[in-house]
Design a protein around this motif. Structure first.
Motif, PDB file in Angstrom:
ATOM      1  N   VAL A1164      23.876 -22.251  72.932  1.00  0.00           N
ATOM      2  CA  VAL A1164      22.659 -21.571  72.480  1.00  0.00           C
ATOM      3  C   VAL A1164      21.436 -22.006  73.292  1.00  0.00           C
ATOM      4  CG1 VAL A1164      22.151 -23.308  70.740  1.00  0.00           C
ATOM      5  CG2 VAL A1164      21.326 -20.994  70.422  1.00  0.00           C
ATOM      6  N   ASN A1165      21.484 -23.222  73.812  1.00  0.00           N
ATOM      7  CA  ASN A1165      20.292 -23.717  74.529  1.00  0.00           C
ATOM      8  C   ASN A1165      20.478 -23.653  76.038  1.00  0.00           C
ATOM      9  OD1 ASN A1165      17.678 -24.858  74.331  1.00  0.00           O
ATOM     10  ND2 ASN A1165      18.485 -26.853  74.909  1.00  0.00           N
ATOM     11  N   ARG A1166      21.478 -22.846  76.492  1.00  0.00           N
ATOM     12  CA  ARG A1166      21.759 -22.902  77.934  1.00  0.00           C
ATOM     13  C   ARG A1166      20.575 -22.426  78.763  1.00  0.00           C
ATOM     14  NH1 ARG A1166      23.512 -18.232  76.289  1.00  0.00           N
ATOM     15  NH2 ARG A1166      23.207 -16.415  77.630  1.00  0.00           N
ATOM     16  N   MET A1167      19.703 -21.618  78.151  1.00  0.00           N
ATOM     17  CA  MET A1167      18.489 -21.195  78.860  1.00  0.00           C
ATOM     18  C   MET A1167      17.309 -22.091  78.483  1.00  0.00           C
ATOM     19  SD  MET A1167      19.144 -18.917  80.799  1.00  0.00           S
ATOM     20  CE  MET A1167      20.405 -17.746  81.180  1.00  0.00           C
ATOM     21  N   TYR A1168      17.575 -23.184  77.757  1.00  0.00           N
ATOM     22  CA  TYR A1168      16.516 -24.115  77.317  1.00  0.00           C
ATOM     23  C   TYR A1168      15.463 -23.381  76.491  1.00  0.00           C
ATOM     24  CZ  TYR A1168      18.974 -26.940  80.625  1.00  0.00           C
ATOM     25  OH  TYR A1168      19.976 -27.618  81.266  1.00  0.00           O
ATOM     26  N   ALA A1169      15.936 -22.381  75.736  1.00  0.00           N
ATOM     27  CA  ALA A1169      14.977 -21.576  74.987  1.00  0.00           C
ATOM     28  C   ALA A1169      14.626 -22.229  73.660  1.00  0.00           C
ATOM     29  CB  ALA A1169      15.580 -20.189  74.741  1.00  0.00           C
ATOM     30  N   ILE A1170      15.616 -22.857  73.026  1.00  0.00           N
ATOM     31  CA  ILE A1170      15.321 -23.437  71.710  1.00  0.00           C
ATOM     32  C   ILE A1170      14.585 -24.751  71.878  1.00  0.00           C
ATOM     33  CG2 ILE A1170      16.401 -24.541  69.725  1.00  0.00           C
ATOM     34  CD1 ILE A1170      18.314 -22.343  69.571  1.00  0.00           C
TER      35      ILE A1170
END
Length: 1881
Positions: A1164-1170
């Protein structure tokens, strides 16, 4: 004779002019009405008669009496005796007061009388007005005054038939003999009897000596009221000029207390405001800025409350209150304690006898009057001891017409060894002492008790010090004398005075005090005056004598010779060196010079030097050659550098004539004197020094002036000799005394002639001193006014002529010089102007004090500028010529070795490296040579600051000294002003401190200009704080080598990676929103942005939807190519590898397997969005969907929601980490809980936040994911467990919040580690009791900050429990580290040598306390995890202390992390991926400069080091590895520890570049890569004693007493600088064999190892390293390709294993086992020098090898599970999973025998021994060969008593082993244990 009373005054109550309620005093009559010529009438008497104010009173009070003291403008004291009585208010007064009766009645009655009732009508009979009889006198005869006024009152009240006018007339005409005169020869004269003509008789006794104060009983009363300690502090306060205020309800007591305090101060006179009774109207006097002693009625106590700097003594309450801002310096020891003891002996004589078994019959206490004198005697002795020898420090400046005397304060303090003493310093600077010198310094005067005491009794007092009874006897003798002085004729003291009747004041029939007839009184006074005129004038005939001086100071001096006691040997060295210099033996002198410079720290050696040089001047050897001149100047400079500005030991004074004598010829006609080279000392710019010198010289000349005539008179030579010697013995004071005696006998012309002679002497000295001062104040190069200004004197003196200059040599520079002195630029005239003003001020002061006429003074002022100008002209020539001298040859600069890619930024600046506070380099207590100070150069490179040089001490040898540190490690840079060690010149310097525990304290050589030094500072700053992280060495180093690549390769490899990083960042930015794009510094996003759901069209990109099976990591079709790249890269990151190892996530795509897993890896955080600071892949509970995580994250700081980072293999408990909670998280959830129903915890709240709900679900999911807690009914929380089972002493209390309701608040010890809770004492690291923490516990513990969880109540229905703890913050770590740095690397030597000051500053830093706290929390978490509960660590923002704790917990719980590979993985996972802010905490860029260096990671490494010390065999890596990481995490040499998160590393393209590029050998960008490379070449990071036990969990002791200071902080290697850059630390090669002379025996290759110079581990390696090196050397000699050390090591271990299994009875193997005692683990013994516990330890025993018996074939060499811990280990310290006694049937035809068996899971073995304590293993059964374990049957010879079921067999591939246990259960236990081992394998 003197008048007894000057004035008699009648003062009555009068209305206030402004009509207010209070009245005021009115003088009704005074006698005589005309003022006396010699004594005018004092003003303000009416105020002092009624100090509390004039008020009417409702009843008649008895008459009162007290004596007030008024001081006039000439400091004369007037004693006003006041007798007050009350009379009814007359009707006339009543009329006046009728109109404001009400007002007046309502007034508060401040005198303490009853308040009037405002309703009662005022009748005349009810009000009484005060009337006062006042007697004003300059004599202090209180009793006579009381009697006389009482008589007048009695005559009035009793209505005696006596004329009042006669009584008063007689009183005013009564005369009293003067004290101390010749009139006291007869009793009648001395004790005068007087009568006032009313049938009375009084005897007045005058004291024998006027100067001794009269105290009666006042001192004794003062001690009774306040006690010893209080009076002593008041005494010190009055002496050191503080404000003292007495409070009491009694006026007489106030007067007595003030009188007593003044009596104690004798022989000093109090010269400030002295008002024993202060009237209420004058209370504002108390806020005066000057010191005072004042008494005030206690009724006004409230008004004195807000006085902040007044010491208040409450006489009625017996207290002394000292305000916080006031510091009263105590008496110097031992005087303070001695005085205290003697006082207690006087006041409480029974104290000495209190403990006697047979006390003598009660001793009669002395009367109060006598006790008073004894107390005064104690203080008299105290002053004699304080001021002993003071007369030897008096300078007599003029004898005629009046003596002028000055006190040499510095010499007095220096000789007494009390320079540092605050008390004496203040007393000597005070006004009272100045008065003492002018009054008692006079050589010819009448003497008193004190003069005798200080001159003749000092030796007796010294002898009596330790004999209390002799001290007491002396005190009593002095007291007798004091008593006799006050009461010279005790026999005649008889008074007969009429007193009024008992209650006479209450009689109704009083008539008011009559108005007296002025004429009658005046006539009596005139009659007496006419008689007196006929009589001769009363002259006080003094008996003048020469005042005795007492023994000289030398006797006192010997006692306190200070810390540097110079032995005769040292003085001999000084003398030899000087004689070598003057004999021209320069080489000899050069050898001795360092020793001489060291010796000159001592006072005696400095005196000796001055004396020796003086002798050479007398022998006309003052003209020197250049070398001699240099030597003499250096020694003088060394002497002067330790002189304070006051020159208390007279060293500068002794050298002053010498610096103007020694000189060298520069060229014909140009001579340079020594003074031009010794100007850099603070003493020359101190006016006090010059004044003392001037007065001393004037005294010498004045003395000579009066001694000359004696030589002319005596004609024969022999007599002349005798007369001369007598004259020599006479001191200046003796000469002066003789002259004063002769003065009245001389004719006027002769007197005039002497006065002129003296004045011309003073005048000529003033001219001489103007010259001397210009010599020492004008610099050689007058353009170099910088030097002049930095000397702390002249600039400051522009503004304050008398300021005491206290700046030390290395003190701060007077930068504000220009503004103060008003100069703008630095030209010659400015220097000249400053010097002229300085000299003029000096001349003004000394000439006015010495009585030089104003014409002479004007002449001097005209001369001074000419003197200065002439000197400047002379100096110009000297300066010009001195420049032409051939320069002294300086050593050539040594170039430092640089790393590949490291470039020099600034070439060497010549500097001296000075010793700092560490003793190592200077040959201190650690021994070794004095390597520092060293002379060399400092270099600045792109990576380091480096000093290289040689020791300045020529005797040390040719050692190269290197001290360096990475530029990035610089924490503080400070400009200093220091002396160069060679020439003792004051130079600019720099002090650089680094966080790698190095300190460069440098003085720039004079050839280095200030601009070069400034450039160095600027460049250093630029390199330390680059504007961007790309400016750091780790980046610039890489770029230097990329240029060498061929363009084709770059084109091939670059684009895909670059694009990939770019795409990833682009996507991330799109996802997160625009606000991040431009931001450089890491700021967590604001709340509104966090909460935003992602844009619709990108939903699929962010979270993989449910159908796509989030548990699998196969890149799915929905992902774009760039995302695929992301996923595969992320999978290869360290965390992911570790998750797979722990079985936390799966990479398989099978749905069934994935769903059964409790946790999954979420992208879920692979784009460092969370969360920007988290890694791309996270472990979350299987049941939580990705889209819910966004909402959960909002409850946590920085969006760092709880994720799993480790799982216990045994208990399956998980460790989670997160940031701290926000208010609306769990805390809010707990606080809001009202309803008990578990089904609907939020049924009562509609407003409950959805995030909190999500968060609760999340925590519930974590709990459910743990296998044992799927059903959690019927269990209790930790709270109940602890209250039930802790039994009052557990490990929680010190970490937990003390205010919990759960019972954990009890004070239950501070131990956390497991031992305390176990029933049996285990060794450290033993497995805990299986029942520990088992029965009742929560499924999940949340460890949070106490402050954040305040007020939270645990809810028994929840699945989790909060553990609030107190933790420190990052800023506390920073502050603590600063103090630790200062403790380990102090900037200057400690005041007290020895370890105590280091340990004290270490304790102050609280560093070890923080380490203790971290270990304590970590062990707590380890215990919880081990017991099967999961733990969430949720502290601060989740990236500092959380990271420390989580990493430590994993290290302690999982042996994998204690290997080299595992530790790397741990750091990469927890510190790098989870976003510890390395750049922010290390202040890597300009932006972080203000935040400073906060060593969170270093603190973690220190914790690991502490654990390593306690368990040296559990770690595969060595201590050096930890130091290496500690050094390089701050050095910025590698890119590993840069930036704050994976996101930032991707943004810079750092994270994935390694895979795509094959770089050259040189540039290692990752610290891990560098470690790998080095490990292949050398075992420096490897721990040979690595032999892990089976009990995986370590439980270290965490008490501060168990912690050691890490030697990383304290050790230093001056041979090559820090040893952590391996390329640089490859010392010089050893000389090859060929160099040895042929035929001769090979030379010894021994070398001396110095503790702080050489790197001990390298020059003194352990046996294993030595053997491995030897092997390598032999291989190269034989021409074989050398094998890697690790392969050799593993092979040796394998062979050892085999040999251990063969029958090694003979000493067949050269590699023998060593036995290491078991407790070495728990005690943390780490034997550095030898390979403890390794197979290669050489056995020193002479018996056979400790190999084992036959047990199995060579098959055992095959790798079994034990190769996981590729180690072999000694018998004693092995892994014991299970052990006990079994009977074993021997091989064929052998009997059964009882043996001790040990089952080892780790090695996969069953070993047996003869008995339990045996260390030699008898045999081994390898479990890898076991095929089956089955029940057995008894055979022949088996134990008879044992049950059949206790037999079992173990079948291996080679044979069957028959066993028998002691009973059936233990047999079953053994079978189960062996089975479980087999199944595990």
């Amino acid at each position: 004779m003197a008048r007894l009373a000057d004035y008699f005054v009648l003062v009555a109550f009068g209305p206030h002019p402004r009509g207010s309620g209070e009245g005021q005093g009115q003088i009704l009559q005074r006698f005589p009405e005309k003022d006396w010529e010699d004594n005018p009438f004092p003003q303000g008497i009416e105020l002092f008669c009624q100090p509390s104010g004039w008020q009417l009173c409702p009843e008649r009070n008895p008459p009162t009496f007290f004596v007030a003291v008024l001081t006039d403008i000439n400091s004369e004291r007037h004693y006003c005796a006041c007798l007050t009585f009350w009379e009814p208010v007359e009707s006339t007064q009543e009329v006046v007061f009728n109109e404001d009766t009400t007002e007046q009645e309502e007034e508060a009655d401040e005198g303490g009388q009853a308040r009037l009732s405002s309703t009662a009508p005022a009748q005349p009979s009810q009000l009484f007005a005060p009337k006062t009889l006042v007697l004003v006198s300059r004599l202090d005869h209180t009793d006579v005054f009381r009697n006389s006024l009482g008589l007048i009152y009695a005559v009035h009240v009793e209505g005696l038939n006596v004329c009042l006018e006669n009584v008063i007339g007689n009183l005013l005409t009564c005369t009293v003999p003067l004290a101390g005169g010749s009139q006291l020869d007869s009793v009648e004269e001395g004790a005068r009897t007087i009568s006032l003509g009313a049938g009375d008789r009084q005897v007045i006794q005058t004291p024998l000596v006027d100067s001794l104060p009269v105290s009666r009983c006042s001192v004794a009363l003062l001690f009774r009221q306040l006690g010893i300690t209080n009076v002593l502090s008041l005494f010190c306060a009055a002496l050191t000029e503080h404000k003292v205020l007495f409070l009491s309800r009694s006026y007489q007591r106030l007067a007595d207390a003030c009188r007593g305090l003044l009596a104690l101060l004798f022989p000093l006179r109090y010269s400030f405001t002295y008002v024993p009774i202060l009237p209420a109207q004058l209370l504002e006097v108390l806020s005066t800025p000057t010191p005072f002693i004042i008494g005030v009625n206690a009724a006004f106590q409230a008004e004195t409350q807000e006085l902040l700097d007044v010491i208040v003594a409450d006489l009625d309450g017996g207290t002394v209150t000292v305000p916080e801002c006031v510091h009263i310096p105590p008496l110097p020891e031992p005087l303070q304690s001695q005085t205290h003891n003697v006082l207690s002996m006087v006041l409480d004589p029974e104290l000495e006898l209190a403990d006697l078994a047979f006390p003598p019959p009660t001793t009669s206490a002395s009367s109060l009057k006598m006790q008073d004198k004894e107390l005064r005697a104690v203080f008299l002795r105290l002053f004699a001891q304080l001021l002993q020898g003071y007369r030897w420090c008096l300078h007599i400046v003029r004898i005629h017409p009046e003596p002028v005397i000055r006190f040499h304060k510095a010499a007095f303090l220096g000789q007494r060894g009390l320079v540092e003493d605050d008390f004496l310093m203040k007393v000597l600077e005070g006004m009272a002492f100045a008065g003492f010198v002018s009054e008692r310094g006079v050589p010819y005067r009448s003497t008193d008790l004190f003069d005798e005491l200080v001159a003749h009794e000092v030796a007796r007092m010294r002898a009596d010090e330790n004999h209390p009874h002799r001290v007491l006897r002396h005190v009593q003798e002095l007291a007798e004398q004091l008593y006799k002085n006050e009461n010279p004729y005790p026999a005649v003291a008889m008074h007969k005075v009429q007193r009024p009747g008992e209650a006479s004041h209450l009689r109704r029939t009083h008539r008011p005090f009559p108005r007296l007839d002025e004429g009658t009184v005046q006539w009596i006074v005139d009659q007496a005056a006419a008689k007196m005129q006929g009589a001769p004038p009363a002259v006080k005939a003094e008996r003048k004598t020469t005042v005795p001086s007492g023994p000289p100071m030398t006797a006192i001096l010997e006692r306190c010779s200070g810390p540097h006691v110079n032995s005769a040997r040292r003085l001999e060295v000084v003398r030899n060196c000087i004689s070598y210099v003057f004999e021209g033996k320069m080489l000899e002198a050069k050898k001795l010079l360092p020793a001489v410079l060291r010796a000159l720290k001592g006072r005696a050696a400095r005196r000796c030097l001055a004396h020796e040089l003086h002798l050479h001047v007398q022998q006309n050897r003052a003209v020197l050659d250049h070398q001699q001149f240099d030597f003499v100047v250096r020694m003088m400079n060394c002497c002067l550098q330790d002189c304070t500005s006051l020159d208390e030991h007279g060293i500068a004074a002794a050298l002053l004539p010498l610096v103007t004598a020694f000189c060298r010829k520069l060229s014909p006609g140009v001579t340079q004197f020594a003074y031009s080279c010794v100007q850099e000392h603070v003493v020359w710019s101190t006016p006090q020094f010059w004044e003392a010198m001037f007065y001393g010289d004037v005294q010498t000349h004045i003395r000579a002036l009066y001694l000359e005539p004696s030589d002319e008179r005596v004609s024969p030579s022999q007599e002349a000799g005798e007369a001369q010697s007598q004259d020599d013995e006479r001191s200046a004071l003796d000469v002066a005394s003789e002259q004063r005696r002769l003065w009245p006998t001389l004719s006027q012309e002769k007197q005039q002639e002497l006065v002129q002679k003296e004045e011309s002497t003073v005048f000529s000295q003033a001219i001489h001193y103007a010259n001397r001062m210009s010599y020492l104040l004008l610099p050689l190069d007058s353009s170099k006014s910088r030097l002049l200004r930095e000397r702390a004197g002249l600039g400051d003196l522009e503004s304050a002529s008398n300021s005491l200059v206290t700046n030390s040599m290395a003190g701060s520079v007077a930068e504000s010089y220009d503004t103060e002195s008003g100069f703008e630029d630095a030209e010659t005239c400015d220097v000249a102007g400053a010097v002229v003003r300085f000299i003029n001020r000096f001349v003004d002061k000394v000439c006015t004090e010495s009585g030089v006429t104003s014409d002479h003074l004007k002449g001097l002022h005209v001369m001074v500028p000419d003197i200065v100008q002439m000197h400047i002209e002379t100096l110009e020539a000297v300066h010009r010529e001195s420049k032409r001298l051939p320069p002294i040859q300086k050593p050539k600069l040594l170039r430092p070795r640089l790393l590949p890619g490291e470039e020099c930024v600034l070439d060497g600046l010549r500097v001296y490296l000075l010793p700092d506070g560490r003793e190592e380099g200077v040959g201190g207590s650690g021994g070794g040579p004095a390597l520092l100070p060293a002379e060399g150069a400092v270099f600045l490179t792109t990576y380091r600051v480096i000093f290289t040089g040689m020791p300045t001490d020529p005797l040390v040898g040719e050692q190269v000294v290197v001290r360096s540190f990475p530029v990035a490690a610089l924490t503080k840079e400070k400009r200093i002003s220091v002396q160069t060690p060679v020439d003792q010149l004051l130079q600019d310097g720099l002090q650089l401190r680094s966080c790698t525990f190095q300190l460069l304290k440098m003085a720039f050589d004079e050839e280095v200009g200030s601009d070069s030094a400034e450039l160095f500072r600027k460049q250093l700053h630029k390199l330390r704080y680059p504007p961007d992280i790309r400016g750091t060495f780790a980046f610039t180093l890489g770029s230097a080598h990329t240029t060498g690549r061929s363009p084709r390769v770059a084109k091939d490899k670059g684009p895909s990676l670059r694009n990939f990083s770019r795409n990833l960042v682009k996507n991330a930015k799109k996802t997160i929103g625009r606000q991040y794009v431009t931001r450089k510094k890491y700021n967590p996003p604001s709340w509104e942005h966090r909460g935003q759901p992602p844009p619709e069209d990108q939903e699929d990109e962010i979270s993989v939807s449910e159908e796509l099976e989030p548990s699998t990591l196969t890149p799915s079709s929905a992902l774009k190519p760039s995302d695929r790249m992301t996923m595969s890269s992320l999978v290869e990151r360290a965390c992911c590898r570790d998750y797979q190892r722990l079985g936390l996530g799966t990479l398989s795509s099978s749905l069934s397997r994935a769903k059964s897993e409790p946790f999954r890896i979420s992208p879920v955080n692979r784009m460092y969005a969370i969360c920007r600071s988290y890694p791309g892949l996270l472990i979350v509970p299987q049941s939580i969907q990705d889209n819910a995580l966004q909402r959960v994250s909002r409850c946590y700081r920085q969006n760092r929601f709880p994720v799993v980072c480790w799982r216990s293999g045994r208990s399956k408990a998980v460790l989670l980490r997160s940031g701290g909670l926000h208010g609306k998280g769990v805390v809010g959830l707990f606080k809001a809980q009202n309803t008990p129903s578990p089904a609907s915890p939020f049924s009562g709240q509609t407003q409950a936040d959805s995030s909190s709900l999500e968060q609760e679900k999340y925590l519930q999911a974590v709990v459910s994911a743990m296998p044992r807690y799927a059903d959690s009914s019927g269990r209790n929380t930790l709270s109940s467990f602890s209250s039930a089972h802790m039994g009052g002493h557990g490990k929680w209390s010190s970490v937990r919040a003390s205010g919990r309701s759960s019972g954990l608040g009890a004070d239950v010890g501070s131990r956390l580690a497991s031992r305390d809770l176990l029933s049996t004492p285990h060794t450290n690291g033993a497995p805990p009791d299986s029942g520990f923490l088992r029965p009742q516990r929560a499924a999940l513990y949340i460890i949070g900050d106490k402050a954040q969880l305040k007020g939270v109540r645990p809810d028994p229905l929840q699945q989790w429990e909060l553990v609030p703890i107190e933790v420190f913050e990052a800023r506390q770590v920073k502050a603590s580290f600063k103090k630790l740095l200062k403790a380990c690397v102090p900037g200057c030597p400690a005041t007290e040598p020895g370890p105590a000051s280091f340990l004290r500053s270490l304790e102050d830093s609280e560093w070890l306390t923080q380490i203790h706290k971290l270990l304590q929390i970590s062990v707590l978490v380890v215990e919880l995890l081990d017991s099967g509960s999961s733990v969430l660590v949720s502290l601060e923002d989740g990236w500092d202390i959380t990271t420390q704790v989580v990493s430590l917990v994993q290290l302690l719980s999982d042996p994998f992390y204690r290997t080299l590979e595992g530790f790397r993985l741990l750091v990469e996972k927890e510190w790098l991926s989870f976003g510890h802010r390395f750049s922010h905490r290390g202040a890597h860029t300009l932006a972080g400069q203000s935040s400073g260096f906060t060593p969170v990671f270093l603190q973690f490494l220190d914790c690991v080091h502490q654990v390593h010390l306690q368990f040296p065999m559990e770690f595969e890596f060595s201590q050096f590895y930890l130091k290496f990481l500690g050094y390089h995490h701050a050095s910025r040499r590698f890119r590993t520890f840069l930036l704050d998160s994976d996101y930032e590393r991707i943004e810079l393209g750092l994270l994935y570049e390694e895979k795509g590029e094959r770089r050259g050998q040189l540039a290692c960008r990752s610290v891990w890569e560098y470690v790998d490379r080095l490990s292949k070449r050398t075992p420096m990071f490897y721990n040979y004693t690595y032999a892990p036990e089976d009990t995986e969990v370590l439980r270290p002791y965490s008490n501060v007493s168990n912690l050691k200071v890490w030697d990383f902080y304290t050790e230093e290697t001056l041979a090559e600088g820090p040893p952590y850059d391996w390329e640089l630390a490859q010392g010089p090669p050893e000389p090859p064999e060929e160099e040895r002379p042929d035929g001769g025996a090979p030379q010894s290759r021994r070398r001396v190892v110095w503790p702080c110079y050489d790197s001990r581990p390298r020059v003194q390696p352990d046996a294993i390293s030595r053997l491995l090196e030897e092997l390598q050397r032999l291989e190269t000699e034989l021409g074989r390709p050398s094998e890697r050390w690790k392969d050799t090591w593993d092979r040796v271990k394998a062979v050892q294993r085999l040999e251990g299994r063969q029958d090694g009875r003979g000493a067949s193997s050269s590699l023998l086992l060593s036995a290491v005692p078991h407790h070495r683990r728990s005690l943390g013994v780490y034997l550095q020098e030898g390979p403890v516990g390794s197979t290669l330890s050489l056995s020193l025993d002479s018996d056979q090898s400790s190999g084992s018996t036959t047990s199995s074939s060579r098959q055992a060499a095959r790798r079994s599970t034990s190769t996981l811990y590729s180690q072999f280990q000694t018998a004693e310290s092995e892994n014991r999973s299970y052990e006990g006694t079994l009977y074993k049937k021997g091989a064929f035809m052998k009997p059964w025998k009882a043996r001790w068996f040990v089952l080892d899971k780790t090695k996969h073995q069953l070993r047996y021994y003869d008995h339990r304590v045996d260390t030699d293993c008898k045999g081994v059964i390898d479990l890898a060969e076991v095929e089956a374990v089955a029940p057995g049957t008894p055979t022949i010879g088996a134990p008879k008593t044992v049950d059949e079921k206790a037999f079992f067999d173990v079948k291996t591939t080679r044979r069957v082993y028959n066993f028998c246990a002691q009973d059936v259960p233990s047999a079953q236990q053994w079978v189960d244990r062996i089975q479980s081992c087999l199944s595990d394998a």
